[in-house]
Design a protein around this motif. Structure first.
Motif, PDB file in Angstrom:
ATOM      1  N   VAL A 109       3.634  -4.784  -0.314  1.00 40.73           N
ATOM      2  CA  VAL A 109       5.064  -4.719   0.014  1.00 40.73           C
ATOM      3  C   VAL A 109       5.616  -3.331  -0.300  1.00 40.73           C
ATOM      4  O   VAL A 109       6.345  -2.737   0.493  1.00 40.73           O
ATOM      5  CB  VAL A 109       5.862  -5.809  -0.747  1.00 40.73           C
ATOM      6  CG1 VAL A 109       7.355  -5.693  -0.433  1.00 40.73           C
ATOM      7  CG2 VAL A 109       5.349  -7.199  -0.402  1.00 40.73           C
ATOM      8  N   SER A 110       5.244  -2.778  -1.456  1.00 41.80           N
ATOM      9  CA  SER A 110       5.808  -1.479  -1.832  1.00 41.80           C
ATOM     10  C   SER A 110       5.261  -0.361  -0.942  1.00 41.80           C
ATOM     11  O   SER A 110       5.998   0.562  -0.582  1.00 41.80           O
ATOM     12  CB  SER A 110       5.580  -1.183  -3.319  1.00 41.80           C
ATOM     13  OG  SER A 110       4.208  -1.203  -3.636  1.00 41.80           O
ATOM     14  N   THR A 111       3.995  -0.431  -0.573  1.00 39.58           N
ATOM     15  CA  THR A 111       3.461   0.604   0.329  1.00 39.58           C
ATOM     16  C   THR A 111       4.225   0.565   1.646  1.00 39.58           C
ATOM     17  O   THR A 111       4.601   1.596   2.215  1.00 39.58           O
ATOM     18  CB  THR A 111       1.963   0.380   0.601  1.00 39.58           C
ATOM     19  OG1 THR A 111       1.272   0.305  -0.638  1.00 39.58           O
ATOM     20  CG2 THR A 111       1.378   1.521   1.434  1.00 39.58           C
ATOM     21  N   SER A 112       4.480  -0.645   2.108  1.00 34.93           N
ATOM     22  CA  SER A 112       5.158  -0.794   3.385  1.00 34.93           C
ATOM     23  C   SER A 112       6.617  -0.313   3.322  1.00 34.93           C
ATOM     24  O   SER A 112       7.061   0.441   4.178  1.00 34.93           O
ATOM     25  CB  SER A 112       5.088  -2.267   3.795  1.00 34.93           C
ATOM     26  OG  SER A 112       5.855  -2.480   4.943  1.00 34.93           O
ATOM     27  N   TRP A 113       7.334  -0.724   2.313  1.00 31.54           N
ATOM     28  CA  TRP A 113       8.773  -0.427   2.254  1.00 31.54           C
ATOM     29  C   TRP A 113       9.092   0.961   1.733  1.00 31.54           C
ATOM     30  O   TRP A 113       9.929   1.665   2.282  1.00 31.54           O
ATOM     31  CB  TRP A 113       9.495  -1.464   1.403  1.00 31.54           C
ATOM     32  CG  TRP A 113       9.547  -2.835   2.028  1.00 31.54           C
ATOM     33  CD1 TRP A 113       9.059  -3.200   3.257  1.00 31.54           C
ATOM     34  CD2 TRP A 113      10.117  -4.013   1.452  1.00 31.54           C
ATOM     35  NE1 TRP A 113       9.290  -4.535   3.476  1.00 31.54           N
ATOM     36  CE2 TRP A 113       9.936  -5.066   2.381  1.00 31.54           C
ATOM     37  CE3 TRP A 113      10.753  -4.281   0.237  1.00 31.54           C
ATOM     38  CZ2 TRP A 113      10.390  -6.365   2.134  1.00 31.54           C
ATOM     39  CZ3 TRP A 113      11.197  -5.573  -0.015  1.00 31.54           C
ATOM     40  CH2 TRP A 113      11.020  -6.611   0.934  1.00 31.54           C
ATOM     41  N   THR A 114       8.448   1.349   0.616  1.00 35.31           N
ATOM     42  CA  THR A 114       8.797   2.642   0.021  1.00 35.31           C
ATOM     43  C   THR A 114       8.380   3.793   0.936  1.00 35.31           C
ATOM     44  O   THR A 114       9.064   4.808   1.022  1.00 35.31           O
ATOM     45  CB  THR A 114       8.120   2.816  -1.355  1.00 35.31           C
ATOM     46  OG1 THR A 114       8.464   1.706  -2.178  1.00 35.31           O
ATOM     47  CG2 THR A 114       8.548   4.107  -2.024  1.00 35.31           C
ATOM     48  N   PHE A 115       7.244   3.625   1.614  1.00 33.65           N
ATOM     49  CA  PHE A 115       6.778   4.706   2.488  1.00 33.65           C
ATOM     50  C   PHE A 115       7.089   4.403   3.945  1.00 33.65           C
ATOM     51  O   PHE A 115       6.731   5.164   4.830  1.00 33.65           O
ATOM     52  CB  PHE A 115       5.283   4.935   2.273  1.00 33.65           C
ATOM     53  CG  PHE A 115       4.939   5.301   0.855  1.00 33.65           C
ATOM     54  CD1 PHE A 115       5.484   6.443   0.282  1.00 33.65           C
ATOM     55  CD2 PHE A 115       4.115   4.495   0.076  1.00 33.65           C
ATOM     56  CE1 PHE A 115       5.187   6.785  -1.028  1.00 33.65           C
ATOM     57  CE2 PHE A 115       3.817   4.828  -1.234  1.00 33.65           C
ATOM     58  CZ  PHE A 115       4.359   5.970  -1.789  1.00 33.65           C
ATOM     59  N   ASP A 116       7.713   3.254   4.176  1.00 30.28           N
ATOM     60  CA  ASP A 116       8.081   2.842   5.521  1.00 30.28           C
ATOM     61  C   ASP A 116       6.908   3.038   6.495  1.00 30.28           C
ATOM     62  O   ASP A 116       7.087   3.527   7.612  1.00 30.28           O
ATOM     63  CB  ASP A 116       9.311   3.642   6.001  1.00 30.28           C
ATOM     64  CG  ASP A 116       9.864   3.057   7.306  1.00 30.28           C
ATOM     65  OD1 ASP A 116       9.923   1.822   7.407  1.00 30.28           O
ATOM     66  OD2 ASP A 116      10.191   3.846   8.210  1.00 30.28           O
ATOM     67  N   LEU A 117       5.727   2.655   6.074  1.00 26.76           N
ATOM     68  CA  LEU A 117       4.547   2.934   6.902  1.00 26.76           C
ATOM     69  C   LEU A 117       4.515   2.086   8.163  1.00 26.76           C
ATOM     70  O   LEU A 117       4.707   0.872   8.117  1.00 26.76           O
ATOM     71  CB  LEU A 117       3.264   2.711   6.099  1.00 26.76           C
ATOM     72  CG  LEU A 117       2.899   3.768   5.073  1.00 26.76           C
ATOM     73  CD1 LEU A 117       1.475   3.543   4.566  1.00 26.76           C
ATOM     74  CD2 LEU A 117       3.041   5.171   5.628  1.00 26.76           C
ATOM     75  N   LYS A 118       4.246   2.765   9.264  1.00 26.03           N
ATOM     76  CA  LYS A 118       4.097   2.121  10.568  1.00 26.03           C
ATOM     77  C   LYS A 118       2.664   2.349  11.026  1.00 26.03           C
ATOM     78  O   LYS A 118       1.956   3.212  10.493  1.00 26.03           O
ATOM     79  CB  LYS A 118       5.071   2.768  11.574  1.00 26.03           C
ATOM     80  CG  LYS A 118       6.529   2.834  11.109  1.00 26.03           C
ATOM     81  CD  LYS A 118       7.222   1.492  11.304  1.00 26.03           C
ATOM     82  CE  LYS A 118       8.594   1.440  10.646  1.00 26.03           C
ATOM     83  NZ  LYS A 118       9.496   2.559  10.949  1.00 26.03           N
ATOM     84  N   ASP A 119       2.284   1.623  12.088  1.00 23.78           N
ATOM     85  CA  ASP A 119       0.905   1.705  12.578  1.00 23.78           C
ATOM     86  C   ASP A 119       0.435   3.129  12.848  1.00 23.78           C
ATOM     87  O   ASP A 119      -0.709   3.474  12.604  1.00 23.78           O
ATOM     88  CB  ASP A 119       0.754   0.883  13.865  1.00 23.78           C
ATOM     89  CG  ASP A 119       0.567  -0.592  13.540  1.00 23.78           C
ATOM     90  OD1 ASP A 119       0.300  -0.890  12.350  1.00 23.78           O
ATOM     91  OD2 ASP A 119       0.701  -1.436  14.445  1.00 23.78           O
TER      92      ASP A 119
END
Ligand code: WT7
Length: 640
Positions: free
Chosen positions: A273-283
């Motif tokens: 969750v934190s990798t996705s949200w904090t870094f706003d990672l997209k494909d």
């Protein structure tokens, strides 16, 4: 950033409200969205044996399945998982299918050697695809890994191998950093020879440089020989959510480093969750975290977080200053890195380098691919923040100043790039679901604008589960009785009167932060006094430093007469070497001063505050009337 995963403050606030209303349900929802479970959990949070909290306890999963197989199953097998750049600039693209096959082969090899669920495996490796594969292979078979940073000494490695009772050590012949070949296997040999490592049955060696190493035919195995005949599929070992995924030793304020024990399920949820949200990672993003897998940042934001969400990331073997201090900028340009995560100490040293040599200034490179920048490990001072923002981020990239710790598993207080208005020098607001607060010595809230202790009032999935083998120390260190059951971070903090933004004011215990590396003053003191031929007594304090955050300053009383001049310099060099041998080069005191005695109170306590002033060459304002021998102060003020 309109399409961010968490877009705008109302979205942030609604997540915070969701967590406030029902913490278990909130994390339960995310656990189902971000992680694939073999057996779904019915329970979310169990507080029954607090502070030994349990998350998703009746669920089963496998971390490596989540990081690898499921992306291949949804058709991402050919996507680059890791773009590896070696010290010499060679690049190697590893797809999710490749990474899965390599992980399975090593997992099978470990099984062939008898490694089972629950066994501990020590990994002593440089930055490499094989290092990540080693961690994933352990996770795949349910073995608990304990990665030891490649800069730690044989003695430190021995303590960690013995402490964990590891059955296997995975290492490399040598590591390559800044064009230099540095030993790894030789240090493993030395560590085992120190004794107490009888649990180790096999040492598996990745051939990195082909350099000369000693070989024990009964114990040592080449990784390529062990894996070449293995199948490239391996059924994952499905483990309970609370199964220990890894141990990671870190420094505390007292005694020996402690083995921070993390779970599988909760940890992976927090990482994903934190990798996705904090870094706003997209494909389509290319993520690069410059940390080493020997630290928690490398665990959560290299091995587990980015892979668990199927991202593409750069993994770098070398150092930021080789072949020159433009290496980071060159690599961002070459690999079109879009999200870059590094430490303030690196930024500050690269500022200096860029000022000295305009040819390697980030302005000379094409950094247009960047869209988000991150900072971790220590407070980022506003000047460094501004430079990073302007010269690296081209004024357009939000900087996420992420506060967290080895013990917290993932981000705790951080901006979310599409939501949080930024203030240089502040890590801003808690990650949604993290109940961070500032309290006084009895656990009561202090008003904004007034400093206090940073605590976390409610449990979170990625939190430390135990100190390996020492549950009492776990309770006392992190949940002291006077704090109403709150998690004590060990840092001071202050919140802004208007915005409630957090600023971390530094450790409140005897833990130093040198170039983002955590060191206990007691640990260094023990190392110094273990030099029994020379040292009678030692006290270590931190001195603020413009580049490295803090430097280590040691005050030493020798068994013989107090040395001066060349003698003092020679003995100081000897002691530095000694500490490097005992702990590792990162623990070497920069400044060593000698006295006939140390300043003590009448009850015999070393006056550390006074030593901190002396280290800073500050005028002494403390009351020194109780000092037995004030003349030692003049001695300790003398630099060598
Ligand atoms: C200590 C934890 C978390 C990964 C790297 C360090 C300091 C960490 C920040 C930040 C101010 C920070 C704290 C903390 N720290 N990040 N963004 N702002 N201070 O992990 O070795 O466990 O050290 O690092 O003092 O307690 P660690």
């Amino acid at each position: 950033m309109k399409d961010a995963h968490v877009s705008g403050m109302p979205a942030y606030r609604s997540l915070v409200a969701e967590a406030d209303a029902d913490l278990g349900a909130y994390w339960g929802r995310l656990a189902r969205e971000f992680v694939s479970w073999r057996t779904p959990f019915a329970k979310t949070l169990d507080v029954g044996s607090a502070p030994f909290f349990k998350w998703f306890e009746d669920g089963t999963l496998n971390a490596s399945y989540n990081c690898l197989d499921r992306h291949v199953e949804r058709g991402l097998g050919d996507k680059a998982a890791i773009v590896f750049e070696a010290d010499d600039g060679q690049v190697n693209r590893v797809t999710y299918s490749d990474l899965l096959a390599r992980t399975c082969r090593l997992a099978n090899a470990l099984k062939t050697r008898g490694v089972k669920k629950g066994d501990r495996v020590v990994i002593y490796m440089s930055m490499s695809v094989e290092g990540v594969v080693a961690m994933q292979a352990c996770a795949r078979i349910g073995a608990t890994h304990s990665v030891v940073f490649g800069g730690f000494s044989a003695q430190s490695l021995r303590d960690r191998i013995a402490g964990a009772g590891a059955v296997v050590v995975i290492t490399a012949d040598e590591q390559l950093r800044g064009g230099k070949q540095l030993p790894l296997k030789a240090i493993v040999d030395e560590a085992i020879a120190l004794g107490g490592c009888d649990s180790v049955k096999d040492v598996i060696v990745y051939r990195r440089t082909g350099g000369q190493i000693a070989w024990d035919a009964l114990r040592d195995r080449w990784m390529h020989e062990e894996t070449e005949t293995q199948d490239d599929t391996c059924e994952p070992e499905w483990v309970g959510a609370e199964h220990p995924l890894f141990l990671l030793y870190t420094s505390g304020s007292t005694g020996k480093p402690k083995g921070v024990q993390h779970s599988t399920g909760g940890y992976l949820v927090h990482a994903a969750v934190s990798t996705s949200w904090t870094f706003d990672l997209k494909d389509e993003d290319v993520f690069w975290c410059t940390a080493d897998i020997g630290w928690v940042t490398g665990h959560t934001y290299i091995t587990y977080g980015p892979l668990s969400i199927g991202a593409t990331q750069v993994v770098f073997e070398g150092v930021p200053t080789y072949p020159d201090a433009g290496r980071f900028w060159q690599m961002i340009q070459d690999h079109k890195v879009s999200v870059f995560y590094t430490a303030p100490t690196a930024i500050r040293s690269l500022i200096k380098a860029a000022e000295a040599n305009q040819a390697i200034h980030p302005g000379r490179y094409d950094l247009a691919s960047l869209r988000i920048l991150g900072s971790v490990g220590e407070p980022i001072n506003p000047a460094a923040w501004e430079w990073y923002h302007e010269h690296v981020g081209g004024g357009r990239c939000p900087i996420v100043d992420t506060f967290w710790q080895t013990e917290t598993g993932g981000h705790m207080i951080t901006p979310l790039p599409g939501a949080t208005p930024l203030v240089p020098g502040s890590c801003t607001l808690p990650f949604p679901g993290i109940a961070a607060a500032v309290v006084d010595e009895t656990g009561n809230d202090v008003p904004n604008g007034q400093g206090g202790l940073l605590v976390v009032k409610r449990p979170w999935p990625g939190m430390i589960r135990n100190i390996w083998g020492d549950p009492e120390r776990f309770k006392l260190s992190y949940f002291p009785p006077e704090l109403q059951g709150y998690y004590l971070a060990g840092d001071g903090a202050i919140r802004d009167v208007e915005t409630g933004y957090f600023t971390i004011t530094g450790r409140i215990d005897d833990v130093l932060n040198v170039s983002g590396h955590r060191m206990g003053t007691m640990e260094i003191e023990s190392a110094l006094v273990s030099c029994t031929a020379l040292v009678a007594e030692a006290a270590v304090v931190g001195r603020p430093d413009e580049t490295t955050g803090e430097t280590i300053c040691a005050f030493v009383v020798l068994k013989g007469p107090r040395p001066t001049g060349d003698d003092a310099r020679r003995i100081a060099a000897e002691l530095r070497h000694w500490v490097a041998k005992e702990i590792g080069p990162i623990a070497k005191p920069k400044d060593i001063r000698f006295g006939d005695n140390l300043p003590k109170t009448r009850s015999g306590k070393i006056m550390r505050r006074l030593l901190r002033s002396i280290a800073k060459d500050e005028a002494i304002t403390q009351d020194i009337s109780t000092l037995e021998n004030p003349a030692v102060l003049d001695q300790l003020m003398e630099r060598n």
